[in-house]
Design a protein around this motif. Sequence first.
Motif, PDB file in Angstrom:
ATOM      1  N   THR A  79       3.680  27.189   0.539  1.00 55.02           N
ATOM      2  CA  THR A  79       4.245  26.594   1.799  1.00 55.02           C
ATOM      3  C   THR A  79       5.803  26.523   1.706  1.00 55.02           C
ATOM      4  N   THR A  80       6.263  25.994   0.637  1.00 52.75           N
ATOM      5  CA  THR A  80       7.605  25.755   0.211  1.00 52.75           C
ATOM      6  C   THR A  80       8.281  27.334   0.786  1.00 52.75           C
ATOM      7  N   LEU A  81       7.786  28.472   0.152  1.00 53.26           N
ATOM      8  CA  LEU A  81       8.661  29.364   0.382  1.00 53.26           C
ATOM      9  C   LEU A  81       8.501  29.881   1.823  1.00 53.26           C
ATOM     10  N   ARG A 139       1.250  24.603  -2.241  1.00 51.75           N
ATOM     11  CA  ARG A 139       2.304  23.830  -1.818  1.00 51.75           C
ATOM     12  C   ARG A 139       3.587  24.988  -2.439  1.00 51.75           C
ATOM     13  N   LYS A 140       3.458  25.685  -3.337  1.00 54.37           N
ATOM     14  CA  LYS A 140       4.462  26.893  -3.603  1.00 54.37           C
ATOM     15  C   LYS A 140       4.500  27.866  -2.706  1.00 54.37           C
ATOM     16  N   ALA A 161      17.926  33.717   1.430  1.00 56.10           N
ATOM     17  CA  ALA A 161      19.279  33.323   1.898  1.00 56.10           C
ATOM     18  C   ALA A 161      20.244  34.502   2.246  1.00 56.10           C
ATOM     19  N   ILE A 169      12.896  34.603  -5.029  1.00 55.82           N
ATOM     20  CA  ILE A 169      12.801  34.588  -3.449  1.00 55.82           C
ATOM     21  C   ILE A 169      13.937  33.877  -2.406  1.00 55.82           C
ATOM     22  N   SER A 170      13.913  32.775  -2.795  1.00 57.34           N
ATOM     23  CA  SER A 170      14.796  31.954  -1.998  1.00 57.34           C
ATOM     24  C   SER A 170      16.099  32.421  -1.939  1.00 57.34           C
ATOM     25  N   CYS A 202       2.187  19.312   1.882  1.00 55.70           N
ATOM     26  CA  CYS A 202       3.359  19.827   2.633  1.00 55.70           C
ATOM     27  C   CYS A 202       3.008  19.802   4.019  1.00 55.70           C
ATOM     28  N   GLU A 203       3.947  19.768   5.163  1.00 56.61           N
ATOM     29  CA  GLU A 203       3.821  19.807   6.317  1.00 56.61           C
ATOM     30  C   GLU A 203       3.822  21.379   6.674  1.00 56.61           C
ATOM     31  N   HIS A 221       8.341  27.679   4.201  1.00 55.28           N
ATOM     32  CA  HIS A 221       9.344  26.858   4.952  1.00 55.28           C
ATOM     33  C   HIS A 221      10.679  27.608   4.796  1.00 55.28           C
ATOM     34  N   LEU A 222      11.141  27.696   3.633  1.00 52.85           N
ATOM     35  CA  LEU A 222      12.456  28.434   3.196  1.00 52.85           C
ATOM     36  C   LEU A 222      12.952  29.713   3.921  1.00 52.85           C
TER      37      LEU A 222
END
Lengths: 473, 473
Positions: A121-123, A118-119, A95, A90-91, A215-216, A125-126
């Motif tokens: 939320t990381t995505l 967390r996974k 991009a 996905i990232s 995660c924030e 974020h990105l």
Amino acid sequence: MTDGRIHLNGMKTFAPAHTAPGLWRHPLSQAHRYRELGFWVRQAQMLEQGFFDSLFITDGLGVLDIYRGTAEAALREGLQTPVDDPLLVISAMAAATARLGFVVTVSCTYEQPYALARKLTTLDHLTDGRIGWNVVTSALDSAARNLGLTEQLSHDERYARADEFMEVVYKLWEGSWEEDAVVADRAAGVYADPAKVHPIGHEGAWFQVPGMFLCEPSAQRTPVICQAGASPAGRAFAARHAEEVFVSGQRPDIVRAIVDDIRGQAADCGRDPRSLKFVTSMTVVSAPTAAEAHAKLDDYRSFASVEGNLARLSGTVLVDIGQLDLDQPLEYVETAGIQGIMRNFTIADPARRWTPREIGDFMKVSGYGPLAVGSPAQVAGELERWAEEADLDGFNIPDVLPPATFADFTELVVPELQRRGRVWPDYEGATLREYLGEPGQPRVADNHPAARYRAPKGFSQLPAEDPGRRSTR
Amino acid sequence: MTDGRIHLNGMKTFAPAHTAPGLWRHPLSQAHRYRELGFWVRQAQMLEQGFFDSLFITDGLGVLDIYRGTAEAALREGLQTPVDDPLLVISAMAAATARLGFVVTVSCTYEQPYALARKLTTLDHLTDGRIGWNVVTSALDSAARNLGLTEQLSHDERYARADEFMEVVYKLWEGSWEEDAVVADRAAGVYADPAKVHPIGHEGAWFQVPGMFLCEPSAQRTPVICQAGASPAGRAFAARHAEEVFVSGQRPDIVRAIVDDIRGQAADCGRDPRSLKFVTSMTVVSAPTAAEAHAKLDDYRSFASVEGNLARLSGTVLVDIGQLDLDQPLEYVETAGIQGIMRNFTIADPARRWTPREIGDFMKVSGYGPLAVGSPAQVAGELERWAEEADLDGFNIPDVLPPATFADFTELVVPELQRRGRVWPDYEGATLREYLGEPGQPRVADNHPAARYRAPKGFSQLPAEDPGRRSTR
């Protein structure tokens, strides 16, 4: 349909074949390039050019080994096996795009909520808020056997566990970090204010998660929740949690009954039934003229595999169709476990008794769902008819022959849908949730169950109404 | 050092602060942009311009909550909390680079081998063989509590489980799919030959994995195995499994003793001790002249946080340094559990009795590892001295102040190292394993334990020597 717009998702799986087994053999198909970054990036860019809401990637951690009791057919067909992990691509697509959303399937049966939150939320974020999660509870025994479960949980146990799983992730996403917890104040030397980050203190039947979220907050906090289960437990789960619901059926009135049922149950849960967006898979074969489109479909069908479709169907209905006489009409096994899918076919043409071979043939190119074939105007008209008759908000468009399927749709059908006011001239809002709802509203609606766990401002000074909310102080 | 080349890895964690707490406050720091795709992509491109082997991303699923019994210091410092999932940002960096490798930390304590093997193979597919896996067994109680383990496994149990974990993933990566299993023959309609895909039939003390691997082989099959444990169990694990070993110490002779020990144990396991590459973390502060570099270090130190370093140290040694008198020399607690790290400081200057505050001050900018500060020639000389005296193959360069740290190193130090023949003029080989070994050898060495599980050609016709190897036929 709540407004004039038809929502569109491209649909893929991370394998050589999915809804249209055999078509990877077509000389124009690039399906075998599924392991290449450039392949995914290009597909995502095409969908964004067509103003799709998202790319929806299905997944499963098991192999299709019901048919003839082995995975041989699945392997020969490249059918959902081999299969890579969709979260990890996905990232790269994010991009290379600016607006396209990504809906990814992750089973909550084989994950811990603390790690999965967390996974996602990381995505989020990105991607700056372009993530949706298709919640599944996993049905394939072959996955359970390899993932440390000595026996598969029962269907209802899976959904009970899934409900608690959602409670935990909602607490992590919505309740652990207050809105202004991250201050990033260089002068004061404070990145996050510890008084505004809270352990969730979850103790349940399935999960114990005492701590704070790692995660924030991200743009959406809770990613867009999607769901596809059609069983009674699956529909009830969708009514409670889903913001986008994937439904299936061969006729609009069949789908309509499911949509009406889930919208009604959602209303009973205190949710706005129109806030749930309903989407069905519609295979589209389009060309500038109807004659060219039908010639294209004939060409595609000549590469389609009956055995691949029967192997896929066996995995879905959990009956080994390879053991049946392929030319014997199927009525006599209807009570033996082949339910939803088969009924679908039967109801679609009530007078007909299908043989397995006929079903495998019928599934060519379009799989379990309906097929729209024709000129751009014909396809657009068929999508409009389905949306109207089945009360649908949009469609998943399976990628039956990459890159032609998404390219044809984007170049031919989308402009026609735009002329009809069915596809927007450009994205509005920045997050996937805004595409499905309203610009400026990237967070879950107040009547969504996740909202119950929101950390209010001054959270730690309030009396604890919910044992899930505890202060660090 | 086996050849003249010094291997370089950039080192980061997916959080605002890591080895240099407080430096995120520096006006030039972009560390707070850790959630942005563009930030990661740019960092990766800089490392590739400097011909680094890889970007190494550390990770942990717990929070630093030993210090004063809370996560407050960690949150204020943004110190390894908040922390996102590093696996998910790799494909974006891979799409923006062509050669840089990526080493990612994943704990095997909270994963199922069947699912983790798929994740790493997916990344090895998407990067065409540029993936390494830093195997950790996780030490933070805060992670265990939130991930469904009612109590943390003992240190030795974790390593016993990790050994079996490796056996399972090796079987999946090396033994399940024969080299020519994927034929992708459009005319014959065969994507994979089922006779050449084998269930691994693993039944062990910790894991039961009967099935075949979900993924077709990637360029490296087994990703490059990395390991950082310094305990006796950790060193033994490294000697058996690791291809790249991360060691630490404040003086070359301390590091040398560890390197010699692990190389010796590797030889006892039948491995070529020179096939293990040893790397230590070296913080580098460089500038065109020595004076400018020391001024830069002074500037950096003025932003560094003593409390952040003590919170980090508490999490590593599992002793709450916040309970101690910060100005009392530490000798009296040496027996209370502060071992490796403290001994490191003590041995580095045997005559000195450090107070906690002095240690926190000493750790400013460079953390646990040594510091090289000066002109490009001075830094290059210091790296050469360490490589020689400690028998090291290379260095992890912590990203203490993004983007300046990697930019300075790439622009100033790398050209000097290239002049000395220590950094190659360009990448040779296509995979991370080739960078560490020899071009043309992307697979594990024959004497690596993973090689034991290789599926030979005609595998299914051979008698089963290993119960882990079964045919589908």
